[in-house]
Design a protein around this motif. Structure first.
Motif, PDB file in Angstrom:
ATOM      1  N   PHE A  49       0.857  -1.180   0.000  1.00  0.00           N
ATOM      2  CA  PHE A  49       0.000   0.000   0.000  1.00  0.00           C
ATOM      3  C   PHE A  49       0.890   1.226   0.000  1.00  0.00           C
ATOM      4  O   PHE A  49       1.814   1.332   0.810  1.00  0.00           O
ATOM      5  N   LYS A  96      -2.608  -0.580   5.526  1.00  0.00           N
ATOM      6  CA  LYS A  96      -2.826   0.673   4.820  1.00  0.00           C
ATOM      7  C   LYS A  96      -2.527   1.819   5.783  1.00  0.00           C
ATOM      8  O   LYS A  96      -2.649   1.648   6.997  1.00  0.00           O
ATOM      9  N   ALA A 145     -10.821  -0.485   3.905  1.00  0.00           N
ATOM     10  CA  ALA A 145     -10.160   0.666   3.297  1.00  0.00           C
ATOM     11  C   ALA A 145     -10.889   1.931   3.713  1.00  0.00           C
ATOM     12  O   ALA A 145     -12.094   1.911   3.999  1.00  0.00           O
ATOM     13  N   VAL A 187      -8.470  -1.252  -2.498  1.00  0.00           N
ATOM     14  CA  VAL A 187      -8.014   0.141  -2.473  1.00  0.00           C
ATOM     15  C   VAL A 187      -9.096   1.035  -3.064  1.00  0.00           C
ATOM     16  O   VAL A 187      -9.799   0.655  -4.000  1.00  0.00           O
ATOM     17  N   GLY A 236      -2.116  -0.557  -3.816  1.00  0.00           N
ATOM     18  CA  GLY A 236      -2.283   0.793  -3.307  1.00  0.00           C
ATOM     19  C   GLY A 236      -1.888   1.775  -4.381  1.00  0.00           C
ATOM     20  O   GLY A 236      -1.030   1.486  -5.219  1.00  0.00           O
TER      21      GLY A 236
END
Length: 252
Positions: A49, A96, A145, A187, A236
């Motif tokens: 990410f 993330k 996310a 993502v 990502g």
């Protein structure tokens, strides 16, 4: 201020040879060119990410059994690391990071639960400030996310294999859209110009894209996956400047 010119995707999955990188076809977030020399740049890494900090440095978070691994680059060609963000749980995947004004909020999945921690930054000193992990969902779940759009925070997660969008209302979340499509919330990001948003869902067949111009109502529409990198499952995306884009384009 960084003026976005194109998009860079980091991805991993079946048959990708570890973490790979791909560059958008101009401003088209549905078509990607895999960089020829990107295989093996981050050895042994998976579930990448990308995030750019306020100082301009670019970080790539990857999964690690004992925590989140953080790689850093100033030129998108030479990477340092990994440094480890210890999170106190094992089996970390799908990390993330999102700038939050006072550092970064790092989220990840472990043992079937989604967690979040806060750090003062993604450099060595910042990683040492990580808070204890806090569950993000009140149940077991898949990848999570986040997206900030028009002053609102949205959360995306999978419920029984179908994607759900929620909106933050104070300390809780309100469901905006249930049943966007199948897969995990790999993502979510804004396209260039900030009027279109993209969700790349991780599925057994690769990344499946969805597009909306109505982020507030979750009006997602499926798009063709033909332009997605073969075998990609997680990834990502960050924007890159014109200079960065042209340097990367030489490797496409």
């Amino acid at each position: 201020m960084i003026e976005p010119f194109g998009l860079l995707l980091a991805f991993s999955g079946a048959g990708t040879g570890g973490v790979r990188f791909a560059l958008s076809e101009g401003a088209d977030a549905l078509r990607w060119r895999v960089l020829r020399e990107s295989a093996g740049v981050l050895p042994g890494a998976s579930d990448p990410f990308l995030v750019r900090d306020t100082g301009g440095a670019i970080h790539c978070l990857t999964a690690g059994g004992d925590g989140v691994r953080v790689w850093t680059t100033a030129d998108l060609e030479t990477w340092s690391g990994p440094r480890v963000l210890p999170v106190g749980v094992t089996g970390v995947r799908a990390p993330k990071a999102y700038p939050d004004g006072a550092g970064h909020r790092v989220i990840f999945t472990a043992g079937g639960r989604a967690y979040g921690v806060h750090t003062a930054g993604l450099d060595t000193a910042g990683l040492d400030t990580a808070t204890a992990p806090v569950p993000l969902l009140d149940r077991s779940g898949d990848d999570v996310a986040l997206l900030h759009a028009n002053g609102v925070e949205y959360r995306f997660h999978s419920d029984g294999g179908t994607l759900v969008q929620c909106r933050r209302d104070g300390d809780s979340f309100t469901e905006v859209k249930h049943g966007i499509g199948d897969g995990e919330a790999a993502v979510v990001f804004a396209g260039l110009g900030g009027r279109t948003w993209y969700l790349l869902a991780g599925t057994g067949d690769g990344l499946r894209p969805y597009v909306t111009r109505g982020i507030g109502i979750g009006a997602w529409q499926p798009a063709s996956p033909d332009g997605m990198p073969a075998g990609a499952r997680r990834g990502g995306v960050i924007t890159v400047t014109e200079d960065e884009f042209k340097r990367l384009e030489a490797h496409a």
